[in-house]
Structure formats: structure tokens, C-alpha cells
Design a protein around this motif. Sequence first.
Motif, PDB file in Angstrom:
ATOM      1  N   GLY A  42     -37.127 -13.349 -26.226  1.00 13.16           N
ATOM      2  CA  GLY A  42     -35.925 -12.947 -26.933  1.00 13.16           C
ATOM      3  C   GLY A  42     -35.881 -13.491 -28.340  1.00 13.16           C
ATOM      4  O   GLY A  42     -36.890 -13.945 -28.893  1.00 13.16           O
ATOM      5  N   PHE A  90     -36.310 -12.095 -38.074  1.00 15.39           N
ATOM      6  CA  PHE A  90     -35.084 -11.443 -38.531  1.00 15.39           C
ATOM      7  C   PHE A  90     -34.214 -12.443 -39.268  1.00 15.39           C
ATOM      8  O   PHE A  90     -34.004 -13.561 -38.818  1.00 15.39           O
ATOM      9  CB  PHE A  90     -34.278 -10.894 -37.350  1.00 15.39           C
TER      10      PHE A  90
ATOM     11  N   TYR B  36     -25.086  -7.205 -28.155  1.00 18.52           N
ATOM     12  CA  TYR B  36     -25.763  -6.505 -29.234  1.00 18.52           C
ATOM     13  C   TYR B  36     -26.717  -5.485 -28.615  1.00 18.52           C
ATOM     14  O   TYR B  36     -27.213  -5.671 -27.500  1.00 18.52           O
ATOM     15  CB  TYR B  36     -26.578  -7.472 -30.113  1.00 18.52           C
ATOM     16  N   GLN B  38     -30.339  -3.366 -29.300  1.00 19.47           N
ATOM     17  CA  GLN B  38     -31.536  -3.338 -30.125  1.00 19.47           C
ATOM     18  C   GLN B  38     -32.410  -2.166 -29.694  1.00 19.47           C
ATOM     19  O   GLN B  38     -32.794  -2.070 -28.529  1.00 19.47           O
ATOM     20  CB  GLN B  38     -32.331  -4.653 -30.007  1.00 19.47           C
ATOM     21  N   ARG B  41     -37.589  -2.661 -31.130  1.00 20.29           N
ATOM     22  CA  ARG B  41     -38.034  -3.639 -32.111  1.00 20.29           C
ATOM     23  C   ARG B  41     -37.399  -3.451 -33.488  1.00 20.29           C
ATOM     24  O   ARG B  41     -37.902  -3.959 -34.476  1.00 20.29           O
ATOM     25  CB  ARG B  41     -39.562  -3.621 -32.236  1.00 20.29           C
ATOM     26  N   LYS B  42     -36.317  -2.713 -33.548  1.00 20.77           N
ATOM     27  CA  LYS B  42     -35.546  -2.646 -34.785  1.00 20.77           C
ATOM     28  C   LYS B  42     -34.548  -3.806 -34.785  1.00 20.77           C
ATOM     29  O   LYS B  42     -34.525  -4.617 -33.860  1.00 20.77           O
ATOM     30  CB  LYS B  42     -34.828  -1.303 -34.884  1.00 20.77           C
ATOM     31  N   GLU B  43     -33.739  -3.882 -35.836  1.00 24.39           N
ATOM     32  CA  GLU B  43     -32.805  -4.992 -35.897  1.00 24.39           C
ATOM     33  C   GLU B  43     -31.676  -4.813 -34.895  1.00 24.39           C
ATOM     34  O   GLU B  43     -31.210  -3.691 -34.656  1.00 24.39           O
ATOM     35  CB  GLU B  43     -32.229  -5.143 -37.323  1.00 24.39           C
ATOM     36  N   PRO B  44     -31.207  -5.898 -34.294  1.00 24.38           N
ATOM     37  CA  PRO B  44     -30.063  -5.821 -33.390  1.00 24.38           C
ATOM     38  C   PRO B  44     -28.799  -5.430 -34.159  1.00 24.38           C
ATOM     39  O   PRO B  44     -28.642  -5.776 -35.332  1.00 24.38           O
ATOM     40  CB  PRO B  44     -29.944  -7.250 -32.848  1.00 24.38           C
ATOM     41  N   LEU B  46     -24.389  -5.140 -33.562  1.00 22.71           N
ATOM     42  CA  LEU B  46     -23.290  -5.509 -32.680  1.00 22.71           C
ATOM     43  C   LEU B  46     -22.787  -4.296 -31.913  1.00 22.71           C
ATOM     44  O   LEU B  46     -22.461  -3.261 -32.506  1.00 22.71           O
ATOM     45  CB  LEU B  46     -22.147  -6.125 -33.485  1.00 22.71           C
ATOM     46  N   PHE B 101     -29.315 -16.375 -27.855  1.00 20.33           N
ATOM     47  CA  PHE B 101     -29.531 -14.999 -27.408  1.00 20.33           C
ATOM     48  C   PHE B 101     -30.191 -15.007 -26.041  1.00 20.33           C
ATOM     49  O   PHE B 101     -31.098 -15.804 -25.784  1.00 20.33           O
ATOM     50  CB  PHE B 101     -30.474 -14.272 -28.372  1.00 20.33           C
ATOM     51  N   GLY B 102     -29.750 -14.110 -25.180  1.00 19.09           N
ATOM     52  CA  GLY B 102     -30.504 -13.832 -23.973  1.00 19.09           C
ATOM     53  C   GLY B 102     -31.742 -13.034 -24.350  1.00 19.09           C
ATOM     54  O   GLY B 102     -31.848 -12.515 -25.453  1.00 19.09           O
ATOM     55  N   GLN B 103     -32.665 -12.914 -23.402  1.00 17.93           N
ATOM     56  CA  GLN B 103     -33.899 -12.204 -23.742  1.00 17.93           C
ATOM     57  C   GLN B 103     -33.732 -10.696 -23.745  1.00 17.93           C
ATOM     58  O   GLN B 103     -34.628  -9.972 -24.168  1.00 17.93           O
ATOM     59  CB  GLN B 103     -35.031 -12.608 -22.791  1.00 17.93           C
TER      60      GLN B 103
END
Lengths: 113, 111
Positions: A42, A90, B36, B38, B41-44, B46, B101-103
Motif C-alpha cells: 500500500g 506520490f 479513497y 485509486q 496505479r493512478k493517483e488516489p 477522495l 493507509f490500508g493496502q
Amino acid sequence: EAQVTQNPRYLITVTGKKLTVTCSQNMNHEYMSWYRQDPGLGLRQIYYSMNVEVTDKGDVPEGYKVSRKEKRNFPLILESPSPNQTSLYFCASSLQGGTGELFFGEGSRLTVL
Amino acid sequence: RKEVEQDPGPFNVPEGATVAFNCTYSNSASQSFFWYRQDCRKEPKLLMSVYSSGNEDGRFTAQLNRASQYISLLIRDSKLSDSATYLCVVNPYNQGGKLIFGQGTELSVKP
């Protein structure tokens, strides 16, 4: 347009060659933060900054440095990159520190050979 | 025990299904919680904050269970466009800037 901009987006480098990933936001946010994302692990926080000249370690700060001389910029410095720093990075910013919405940059994919 | 844990999935569901994810956190003093989204592999980005009383945004409902220390996300009437990874985020100290963050939980909605 409100955004967080990271550069470079992609980089292949070699062990020991110092590099800097820049991060800039145009939203006048006080809070900025860096994360790395690895498969199965993560996003993990590297460093964060609550305001200009204030920085704190996240969960995985080893091998990284940051600075916050201006509100809009928060560069990530790898003084001597190693292969275990190969990752997707990021940058993010927020108006309300750790309790508000984070706005992320598009990410920087770094490979260290 | 990880500070924030999620089932990585993948959850494979048909269009129109209802699906729920849970996320457990270890610090009972945590006060701020978020989901969030995602994409590949793009940005997270909200999706929603999680309030003590629970909150709903269209087809999405978030709940907080302090007694059992978990938050949940319910998606009703799943769309193909809901396919993504959903990240649970916890501010363990409610102040300062540390975020865990969780995975992530991967959701795949099939036609």
C-alpha cells in the motif's frame, strides 16, 4: 486549475546517484506529504510538512530527505539511492493537515538499478 | 498487527450487485477516517470521509464502528466504472499530519 505537480514522472537511475523529485501545489495548502507505493504494502508515508520550515518523519523516512522552504514546494531528495527505493512515489497536499482531503500528484515512477 | 488492515480482494461482482468492504484499525484513539479510490496505479482520489454517524453519497455508504474498530464502505448497484482499488485511510492521532493507509481492496465489476 488546482493541482499538485510532480517531476519527473518517470526516472531510471543508478545506485548512489543523488536525485530530487520535485513537488509543487498551487492551492495555497499548508500541509504536504510524500508517500511511496509498493505492491502488497500500500501507500506508506515518508515525510510530511504541516507548514513552511516544519517537517516530520512518516513511517519510512530512511534514505530520504525533504525541505519546505516555500509553501508551494516540497521536494523529495534521495542522497544515495539504492535498489530498495525503486517504487511509485506520490506527493499530496491538503488544506487541513491530516484531517482533510488529500490532493495527490500523478506519481513518479522511480527505478534504481 | 498492522495499524490499518483491509482484505486485498479481489472482489469480483456482477453489475448491479451490492458489495461491502471493511477496514480495521488498531489505534482506538483514531478520529479521522476516509475512503479513497485509486484507478490502476493512478493517483488516489477522495471518495468520502467517514463520520461517526455514518454518511451516504449516492450509491456509496460509509459507516464507522468504534466498538469493533472498523469502518465500512457499501456500494449499491455496482457499475463497471466502480472497478478500482479502494483505500482506507486513518489519522491515528487526529492531529498532526500522520496518515496510515490500508493496502487497498480491489474491486472488479463484471458485465
